[in-house]
Design an enzyme around this catalytic site. Structure first.
Site, PDB file in Angstrom:
ATOM      1  N   GLU A  47      -0.131  -0.949   7.173  1.00 33.25           N
ATOM      2  CA  GLU A  47       0.764  -2.045   6.756  1.00 33.25           C
ATOM      3  C   GLU A  47       2.163  -1.897   7.350  1.00 33.25           C
ATOM      4  O   GLU A  47       3.068  -2.647   6.986  1.00 33.25           O
ATOM      5  CB  GLU A  47       0.822  -2.162   5.226  1.00 33.25           C
ATOM      6  N   ASN A  54       2.708   1.711  -3.346  1.00 36.24           N
ATOM      7  CA  ASN A  54       1.732   2.090  -4.375  1.00 36.24           C
ATOM      8  C   ASN A  54       1.334   3.565  -4.228  1.00 36.24           C
ATOM      9  O   ASN A  54       1.213   4.296  -5.217  1.00 36.24           O
ATOM     10  CB  ASN A  54       0.465   1.237  -4.257  1.00 36.24           C
ATOM     11  N   ASP A 113      -5.119   2.954  -3.031  1.00 32.48           N
ATOM     12  CA  ASP A 113      -3.781   3.557  -2.909  1.00 32.48           C
ATOM     13  C   ASP A 113      -3.649   4.749  -3.854  1.00 32.48           C
ATOM     14  O   ASP A 113      -3.034   5.761  -3.516  1.00 32.48           O
ATOM     15  CB  ASP A 113      -2.701   2.517  -3.229  1.00 32.48           C
ATOM     16  N   LYS A 132       0.818  -1.216   0.000  1.00 31.24           N
ATOM     17  CA  LYS A 132       0.000   0.000   0.000  1.00 31.24           C
ATOM     18  C   LYS A 132       0.853   1.267   0.000  1.00 31.24           C
ATOM     19  O   LYS A 132       0.598   2.210  -0.748  1.00 31.24           O
ATOM     20  CB  LYS A 132      -0.951  -0.012   1.197  1.00 31.24           C
ATOM     21  N   GLY A 133       1.891   1.280   0.848  1.00 25.47           N
ATOM     22  CA  GLY A 133       2.709   2.484   0.935  1.00 25.47           C
ATOM     23  C   GLY A 133       3.439   2.774  -0.369  1.00 25.47           C
ATOM     24  O   GLY A 133       3.431   3.907  -0.868  1.00 25.47           O
TER      25      GLY A 133
HETATM   26  O1  RIB Z   1      -3.765  -1.942  -1.770  1.00 24.82           O
HETATM   27  C1  RIB Z   1      -3.251  -2.928  -2.613  1.00 24.82           C
HETATM   28  C2  RIB Z   1      -2.027  -3.533  -2.012  1.00 24.82           C
HETATM   29  O2  RIB Z   1      -2.383  -4.214  -0.835  1.00 24.82           O
HETATM   30  C3  RIB Z   1      -1.365  -4.585  -2.879  1.00 24.82           C
HETATM   31  O3  RIB Z   1      -0.408  -4.046  -3.756  1.00 24.82           O
HETATM   32  C4  RIB Z   1      -0.802  -5.556  -1.869  1.00 24.82           C
HETATM   33  O4  RIB Z   1       0.594  -5.562  -1.826  1.00 24.82           O
HETATM   34  C5  RIB Z   1      -1.398  -5.168  -0.537  1.00 24.82           C
HETATM   35  O5  RIB Z   1      -0.482  -4.543   0.268  1.00 24.82           O
END
Ligand code: RIB
Length: 295
Positions: free
Chosen positions: A135, A40, A243, A37-38
């Site tokens: 995360e 991205n 994200d 998430k980070g």
């Molecule tokens: O938000 C999507 C992300 O969540 C994915 O890329 C996966 O790695 C999870 O962390």
């Protein structure tokens, strides 16, 4: 702006329906993508034109090197990305269904094995906007938000994956961006409507509930406003749409725009992101977002 967050590698199988518990679905197509998430969010913000520094951790392995390389190629500053001995890079196992819907299971690895140090704190203190998620360790989240609060820097907490929000976070009052599931879990109330009321009565800052194709709902300063989404006729993969929303929201706020304008841009960018497979392939660049906003 500074993203304090996770970096994963996504192992993705696209299938014609999502498996039920205990079911095996055969015939899928396997691909590997950079995710987390980070990371991205950092990429979404960089493509939206922000100068982004990333604070996080990967393992000393091929996935970690792949993850850092991809972030560097997007122009993200990686001075505060540490490589941890003895911890693997985070992995997400993702199943994507025919309408772009997904199931995700994450092994956080290095993402859950670090704490902020003084260099990270300095980086956070120098940022114009700070963005973080669940995360990374909760201690990192709380310290990041507290540092931003102490400096009067706008801070965004994307409370994903869902978990109950500790009262110290509610007191710090970051901009919260839960989806509808995360909203109910964050406050421990299964009813979406009363959960939002309850969270708003206890949280000191703005709340933006993201609602996929339906857009987003803002509750701030006693005001409630709906921002309509853009329907995408055939979404390919919704992984990373949230994200994209958060990264673009932060990028716009870093330019000093209003929260309302930032939400409009984030909504548009998130809807554009679902047209390609993988968390990042569909994330739009700045000119494309500006183009859509002017339509
Ligand atoms: O938000 C999507 C992300 O969540 C994915 O890329 C996966 O790695 C999870 O962390």
């Amino acid at each position: 702006m500074c993203v304090v967050g996770s970096a994963n590698i996504d192992l993705v199988v696209a299938v014609d329906h999502l498996p039920a518990p205990g079911e095996t679905v055969l015939g899928g197509r396997f691909t590997i993508h950079e995710g987390g998430k980070g990371a991205n969010q950092a990429v979404a913000a960089a493509r939206a034109g922000a100068r982004v520094s990333f604070v996080g951790a990967v393992g000393d392995d091929d996935y970690g090197r792949r993850s850092s390389r991809a972030l560097a190629e997007e122009g993200v500053d990686l001075e505060r990305l540490r490589t941890l001995d003895g911890e693997p890079t985070g992995i997400a196992l993702i199943v994507v269904g025919p309408r772009g819907e997904n199931q995700i299971a994450v092994a956080p690895g290095a993402n859950h094995a670090w704490e902020l140090d003084d260099h990270d704190r300095a980086r956070i203190a120098a940022a114009d906007v700070v963005l973080t998620t669940h995360e990374v360790p909760m201690s990192v989240v709380v310290e990041t938000l507290a540092a931003a609060h102490a400096r009067g820097i706008p801070a965004i907490l994307n409370p994903a994956p869902a978990r109950a929000l500790p009262s110290e976070i509610l007191r710090l009052g970051p901009i919260l961006t839960p989806n509808e599931h995360e909203l109910t879990v964050s406050i421990g109330n299964d009813d979406g409507a009363t959960a939002l009321e309850e969270l708003a009565s206890r949280h000191a800052g703005p709340i933006i509930v993201t609602q996929g194709a339906a857009g987003a709902l803002l509750v701030a300063d006693g005001r409630e406003e709906r921002f309509g989404g853009r329907a995408v006729p055939a979404p390919v993969d919704t992984t990373g749409a949230g994200d994209t929303f958060n990264g673009v929201l932060a990028a716009w706020l870093a330019e000093g725009t209003s929260l309302d304008d930032a939400i409009r841009a984030a909504n548009v960018a998130a809807s554009m992101s679902v047209i390609a497979a993988g968390a990042r392939a569909g994330m739009p660049h700045r000119d494309a977002i500006d183009g859509e906003l002017s339509v």
